[in-house]
Write an enzyme that holds these catalytic residues in place. Sequence first.
Site, PDB file in Angstrom:
ATOM      1  CG  ASP A 249      50.840  44.189  36.345  1.00  0.00           C
ATOM      2  OD1 ASP A 249      49.913  45.006  36.208  1.00  0.00           O
ATOM      3  OD2 ASP A 249      51.870  44.225  35.636  1.00  0.00           O
TER       4      ASP A 249
ATOM      5  CG  HIS B 103      44.849  40.313  33.267  1.00  0.00           C
ATOM      6  ND1 HIS B 103      45.880  39.865  32.456  1.00  0.00           N
ATOM      7  CD2 HIS B 103      45.198  41.554  33.660  1.00  0.00           C
ATOM      8  CE1 HIS B 103      46.790  40.804  32.362  1.00  0.00           C
ATOM      9  NE2 HIS B 103      46.417  41.848  33.100  1.00  0.00           N
TER      10      HIS B 103
END
Length: 485
Positions: A386, A104
């Site tokens: 991540d 994102h």
Amino acid sequence: MSSSRLLPLLLLVVSRWLPVGMQLKTQANLLPVRLLPAVSESEEVLPAKSRKRIMPDLLTEPSAPDPLYEANLYCNIPGVAEHSMEGHAPPNFKLLSVQVMIRHGDRYPLYAIPKTKRPDINCVLDPVRNPSHPNLANFISHMTKGSGSQMDGTLSSLPRFPSHSLCEMGELTQTGVVQHLYNGQILRENYLKKHKLLSNDWTAKQLYIESTGKSRTLQSGLALLYSFLPGFDWKKISIRHQWSSIFCSSHCDCPLRNHYLEEEQRRQYSYRIKNVQLEKTYVDMAKVVGVPTRLLRASNPIDSLLCHFCHNVTFPCSKNGCIDIEHFKVIKAHQIEDERERHEKQLYYKYALLATYPLINQTVSRMQRMSEGKKAEVFALYSAHDVTLSPVLSAIGLTEARFPRFGARLVFELWQKTDQEKEHYVRILYNGEDVTFQTSFCREHERRSNQPLCPLSKFVNFVKKGVFSALNSTSYYDACHQRSF
Ligand SMILES: *[C@@H]1O[C@H](CO)[C@@H](O)[C@H](O)[C@H]1NC(C)=O
Ligand SMILES: *[C@@H]1O[C@H](CO)[C@@H](O)[C@H](O)[C@H]1NC(C)=O
Ligand SMILES: *[C@@H]1O[C@H](CO)[C@@H](O)[C@H](O)[C@H]1NC(C)=O
């Protein structure tokens, strides 16, 4: 507690533990490689400063990464023109499919530093505020019309774009939306305009879209899609919800994966407490803020400080003083060193192989179906975190890749040779850079041949055999359940 219930807990732990914005770099990676397609590797355009260090003496001159330079890359502030290598192949190759995994975009911190004012950042989208994108105004208007879309339960109740005048914790910012509008634009240029991957009358069946249940991943995916397919028909968009941040779907039961993760966390802890300067910095910062050191550390201050840094907002102050750039540099430098140690110890690598197997297996299976002429989606998008991208990079052997920045993208392309042989090939790109021959399964291939791309069979063998032999095992089930500890 069953392991499927344990998993979200562990992931919560790991996402707090794993430093944000860690990156490992080598001399060759000192600067962002902004290669033009026609420029060869040896002709990298590097600023004068690094040209002086073409032959560094690695023994006497350890390359100390610059924490501020690294932090800037992590922020990924839109505006720098990118020479992306997506879709670049010799003329006798045809593009068959593209699969994209994204992190994102820029978000508001997940944690607040106790007793300090939260950074004042506006999450209301405004096309005249910087950073902006030519598609931003139309994106907002298209998102307000999205009632006909098919999204899995949880996703359909999420807002389709950020909207708070003081961002909520974890909310995607305008910077984050703009990062993915740019990603979508790059993919559109390279795949739709140049290679006609989708025709104008594309159908819902040609797309596969999946997102975790956070508003920031859904919104990032929608921003990318909007620039990729401007004004798309909502009825043709269906988005699946992935509950697991490692996208393990129905293959999440893997006790050994959790074991390696715990070992990795122990490694990380002992590495941290060895760093005297880091410990001193936490004590210092805790004094400034006026809370016990333990409490400050638990609030994961680097996440919040990175937000200040990326948005050019001054670091928090109290009556005892201010957190300053030196504190920030020490913590950021530690993250970079920790990432290096993490690679050396290999625990994370083993975790990563097991954690991302289901996702990588799905990626390669889709390529195989396509290569056998069976029905498969032409374009797949996984909107993730991540903690998704980082283990995928590790598992496929991209040990020199930087920790996923905001708006990071990892792309898997499938190509077919157009001569008699009709052989299939893969290309892998990370943030626009061709990293195909840095993967563990294509590295040897490059040395031995002058093929411009890597055969699909290399990737298939890695997933069907290579992963398991790296784990002294023969199947995913065995690798997950063997009692070697
Ligand atoms: C950051 O903020 C400072 C002071 O508030 C300002 O002088 C500077 O131009 C800003 N930098 C950027 C890149 O916006
Ligand atoms: C790997 O992919 C194949 C083909 O789609 C599937 O049958 C198998 O269950 C997958 N295995 C795992 C562990 O994800
Ligand atoms: C596999 O076995 C070798 C040799 O016994 C050992 O060095 C290695 O650490 C093992 N790998 C794993 C993942 O257990």
